[in-house]
Design a protein around this motif. Structure first.
Motif, PDB file in Angstrom:
ATOM      1  N   UNK A  76     -10.353   7.970   0.302  1.00 54.02           N
ATOM      2  CA  UNK A  76      -9.012   7.319   0.134  1.00 54.02           C
ATOM      3  C   UNK A  76      -9.490   6.286  -0.024  1.00 54.02           C
ATOM      4  N   UNK A  77      -8.072   5.931  -1.245  1.00 55.72           N
ATOM      5  CA  UNK A  77      -7.903   4.123  -1.335  1.00 55.72           C
ATOM      6  C   UNK A  77      -7.261   3.560  -1.508  1.00 55.72           C
ATOM      7  N   UNK A  78      -6.453   2.697  -1.520  1.00 58.31           N
ATOM      8  CA  UNK A  78      -5.732   2.188  -0.790  1.00 58.31           C
ATOM      9  C   UNK A  78      -5.187   0.146  -1.710  1.00 58.31           C
ATOM     10  N   UNK A  79      -4.814   0.050  -2.895  1.00 56.57           N
ATOM     11  CA  UNK A  79      -5.408  -1.157  -3.342  1.00 56.57           C
ATOM     12  C   UNK A  79      -3.981  -2.180  -2.864  1.00 56.57           C
ATOM     13  N   UNK A  80      -4.327  -3.264  -2.847  1.00 56.38           N
ATOM     14  CA  UNK A  80      -3.084  -4.336  -1.978  1.00 56.38           C
ATOM     15  C   UNK A  80      -3.099  -5.018  -3.253  1.00 56.38           C
ATOM     16  N   UNK A  81      -1.813  -6.272  -3.461  1.00 52.55           N
ATOM     17  CA  UNK A  81      -2.264  -7.030  -5.172  1.00 52.55           C
ATOM     18  C   UNK A  81      -0.858  -8.151  -4.766  1.00 52.55           C
ATOM     19  N   UNK A  82      -1.542  -9.210  -4.987  1.00 54.23           N
ATOM     20  CA  UNK A  82      -0.241  -9.925  -5.221  1.00 54.23           C
ATOM     21  C   UNK A  82       0.766 -10.576  -6.533  1.00 54.23           C
ATOM     22  N   UNK A  83      -0.360  -8.995  -7.696  1.00 56.13           N
ATOM     23  CA  UNK A  83       0.323  -9.677  -8.467  1.00 56.13           C
ATOM     24  C   UNK A  83       0.808  -8.458  -9.018  1.00 56.13           C
ATOM     25  N   UNK A  84       2.402  -8.361  -8.076  1.00 58.21           N
ATOM     26  CA  UNK A  84       3.240  -6.772  -7.463  1.00 58.21           C
ATOM     27  C   UNK A  84       4.334  -7.143  -8.839  1.00 58.21           C
ATOM     28  N   UNK A  85       3.658  -6.619 -10.086  1.00 55.98           N
ATOM     29  CA  UNK A  85       3.977  -5.816 -10.821  1.00 55.98           C
ATOM     30  C   UNK A  85       4.209  -4.586 -11.630  1.00 55.98           C
ATOM     31  N   UNK A  98      -4.226   6.223  -3.365  1.00 57.60           N
ATOM     32  CA  UNK A  98      -4.119   6.281  -2.451  1.00 57.60           C
ATOM     33  C   UNK A  98      -2.473   5.801  -2.762  1.00 57.60           C
ATOM     34  N   UNK A  99      -2.356   5.214  -2.456  1.00 58.18           N
ATOM     35  CA  UNK A  99      -1.231   3.960  -2.217  1.00 58.18           C
ATOM     36  C   UNK A  99      -1.561   2.809  -2.501  1.00 58.18           C
ATOM     37  N   UNK A 100      -0.232   2.167  -2.483  1.00 61.29           N
ATOM     38  CA  UNK A 100      -0.451   0.973  -3.413  1.00 61.29           C
ATOM     39  C   UNK A 100       0.349  -0.599  -2.369  1.00 61.29           C
ATOM     40  N   UNK A 101      -0.101  -1.466  -1.944  1.00 62.39           N
ATOM     41  CA  UNK A 101       0.621  -2.445  -1.577  1.00 62.39           C
ATOM     42  C   UNK A 101       1.315  -3.744  -2.387  1.00 62.39           C
ATOM     43  N   UNK A 102       2.270  -4.019  -2.225  1.00 65.57           N
ATOM     44  CA  UNK A 102       2.373  -5.794  -2.847  1.00 65.57           C
ATOM     45  C   UNK A 102       2.315  -6.316  -2.401  1.00 65.57           C
ATOM     46  N   UNK A 103       2.126  -7.291  -1.857  1.00 62.23           N
ATOM     47  CA  UNK A 103       1.497  -8.531  -1.030  1.00 62.23           C
ATOM     48  C   UNK A 103       2.706  -9.486  -1.213  1.00 62.23           C
ATOM     49  N   UNK A 104       3.233 -10.339  -0.202  1.00 61.74           N
ATOM     50  CA  UNK A 104       2.864  -9.313   1.073  1.00 61.74           C
ATOM     51  C   UNK A 104       3.242  -8.713   1.795  1.00 61.74           C
ATOM     52  N   UNK A 105       3.002  -8.073   3.014  1.00 60.68           N
ATOM     53  CA  UNK A 105       2.827  -6.697   3.422  1.00 60.68           C
ATOM     54  C   UNK A 105       3.369  -6.657   4.794  1.00 60.68           C
ATOM     55  N   UNK A 106       3.714  -6.516   5.986  1.00 60.97           N
ATOM     56  CA  UNK A 106       4.289  -6.047   6.876  1.00 60.97           C
ATOM     57  C   UNK A 106       2.464  -5.469   7.261  1.00 60.97           C
ATOM     58  N   UNK A 107       1.816  -5.697   8.548  1.00 62.26           N
ATOM     59  CA  UNK A 107       0.779  -5.251   8.217  1.00 62.26           C
ATOM     60  C   UNK A 107       1.318  -3.713   9.574  1.00 62.26           C
ATOM     61  N   UNK A 108       2.244  -3.596  10.478  1.00 66.91           N
ATOM     62  CA  UNK A 108       3.193  -2.034  10.652  1.00 66.91           C
ATOM     63  C   UNK A 108       2.963  -1.365   9.439  1.00 66.91           C
ATOM     64  N   UNK A 109       3.119  -1.944   8.348  1.00 69.44           N
ATOM     65  CA  UNK A 109       3.428  -0.573   6.707  1.00 69.44           C
ATOM     66  C   UNK A 109       2.338  -0.203   6.700  1.00 69.44           C
TER      67      UNK A 109
END
Length: 479
Positions: A76-85, A98-109
């Motif tokens: 599985x690959x989780x992508x995170x990015x500050x380019x949150x478009x 698998x999922x996408x997390x826009x920065x900034x995100x909560x560590x619990x998330x």
């Protein structure tokens, strides 16, 4: 065995924070600042989960996702990015993340996403990785509300699920519908839109389902309806709350059976169409009034998407204004820029016409004003005729909540015949206030419903009931 998580991000501080949080949670962690090192680890069979940034010095993280899926489909690959478009969210999903997390995100998330990714069943097949060239963004904004919309759109583009888009006029409901089509599996097919409020009620069935020659006076030939025109693609039913009852019954049959008969016809016509509906009206209130079928509502409301009014995402106004000014230049209008004071004035405005009103203002500024730089005084003059343009109370003190509510209600009552709105105004106004209050509280608590219920002074079960009734998007990962 303890799972090993591979982290790739060119920011050392982010690698440190994520590494420490995941290690405290019992995972083994390896971190790197380059895509090349991450790829070497993947090829060597290391890791049980990958968390990668998009922008890295040697390669775009999104380009890694399909390669990883080809060589190790179950990783599985989780992508995170500050380019949150929207484009980033959709590309991450289409390429197999698998999922996408826009920065900034909560560590619990993040920890919740990691847990779901590691517990997910093995992949059935490798996802095809190459995506088309990045298209012009149909939606603009990086507010938390827009990020949730991007993630929802990204998740449902690969499906044929029926989507219901709600929101005030001018919030961009058709843009979301087009994004669902343009980024989805039906993008090669037609996108057909029909506005129920713009068609005489007696003609809606003919417009939707077509008619046969001689079906009524003036029907000189067989005419296809919008359903046939949209076959293989997407049909966008705008202002669905204005659909008359008899057309609702026929629409329900199409959704249930996948076929219909044209007006004056006998032979059933089968179609393969994805339905996206939209309305600015409260359909649940219409159901209670007997004006909208409850069974049709549940057929349409499979995936609800609520678009927030512009006043609830004022932080997006600068980006939206720049977007519209750039679009003006492409249409041959003069280039314009806004001063900081002008932007602050725009952010203080209530925007009763929402994004459409902002777009029209930017077009007007480009067409009518000779100066290249637009200052606060120009914006103030443009907005002066609208009562809701005043951002503060007459004394110069910040406007209180009671003053804001009273001003809104005065405009609301004045907009109705004889100054009296339709019955049920109390419930509608309470919902208008309650929805943003709960949404903002959930955002402040990162979706933790236990904490949100405590802050609101509600029982947790009561809060959950209100979230369902008001169709408030739930922030994934907590409570």
């Amino acid at each position: 065995m303890t799972a090993t998580i591979l982290i790739a991000d060119d920011d050392r501080s982010i690698r440190t924070v994520l590494g420490q949080a995941l290690t405290r949670s019992g995972y083994q962690v390896r971190t790197t600042g380059t895509a090349a090192t991450l790829w070497r680890w993947v090829e060597d069979g290391e890791g049980d989960l990958v968390i990668t940034d998009v922008v890295m010095p040697d390669e775009n993280g999104l380009d890694l996702v399909p390669r990883i899926r080809r060589v190790r489909p179950d990783l599985r690959v989780v992508v995170m990015s500050a380019q949150s478009t929207l484009t980033t969210a959709v590309k991450a999903t289409q390429r197999g993340a698998f999922d996408y997390l826009p920065k900034p995100f909560d560590l619990n998330e993040l920890l919740a996403v990691v847990g779901r990714a590691l517990a997910a069943p093995p992949a059935a097949e490798t996802v095809e990785g190459e995506a088309s060239e990045e298209e012009k963004l149909p939606l603009v904004g990086r507010s938390p509300a827009m990020q949730e919309i991007y993630r929802t759109v990204a998740r449902v583009t690969a499906t044929d699920l029926t989507v219901m888009i709600t929101g005030e006029s001018g919030t961009g409901k058709e843009l979301v519908a087009r994004a669902l089509h343009d980024y989805g599996t039906r993008r090669a097919g037609p996108f057909i839109a029909i506005n129920m409020a713009a068609i005489p009620r007696e003609l809606i069935e003919s417009e939707l389902f077509g008619h046969e020659r001689g079906a009524f006076t003036g029907a000189t030939s067989r005419t296809q309806g919008r359903f046939e025109q949209a076959n293989g693609g997407t049909l966008f039913l705008d202002e669905i709350g204005d659909m008359p009852p008899e057309a609702q019954t026929r629409l329900l049959r199409v959704l249930q059976e996948g076929e219909f008969t044209s007006v004056g016809g006998r032979a059933p016509v089968r179609v393969n169409v994805r339905i996206v509906a939209a309305t600015h009206r409260d359909l649940r209130a219409l159901i209670r009034q007997g004006l909208f079928r409850e069974d049709l509502f549940y057929r349409l409301n499979v995936v609800p998407i609520r678009l927030p009014p512009l006043r609830e995402r004022a932080e997006d106004i600068p980006a939206l204004a720049r977007h519209f000014l750039a679009a003006n230049r492409q249409k041959g209008l003069p280039a314009k820029t806004l001063t900081e004071g002008a932007i602050e004035r725009l952010k203080a405005y209530r925007w009763p016409g929402n994004v459409r009103e902002l777009e029209n203002l930017m077009r007007r500024l480009a067409a009518l004003y000779p100066q290249e730089t637009i200052g606060e005084e120009v914006i103030a003059a443009e907005l002066a005729e609208t009562a809701s343009a005043e951002p503060v109370a007459p004394t110069g003190e910040p406007e209180t909540l009671a003053q804001a509510v009273e001003r809104h209600l005065r405009a609301y009552f004045a907009g109705h015949k004889d100054g009296l709105p339709s019955p049920g105004v109390h419930e509608r106004i309470i919902q208008e206030v309650e929805r943003p209050l709960i949404q903002l509280t959930l955002a402040a608590t990162r979706g933790n419903q236990i904490r949100a219920a405590r802050v609101l002074g509600l029982n947790r079960n009561t809060l959950r009931k209100k979230i369902r009734e008001l169709e408030i998007p739930v922030i994934r990962g907590l409570g």
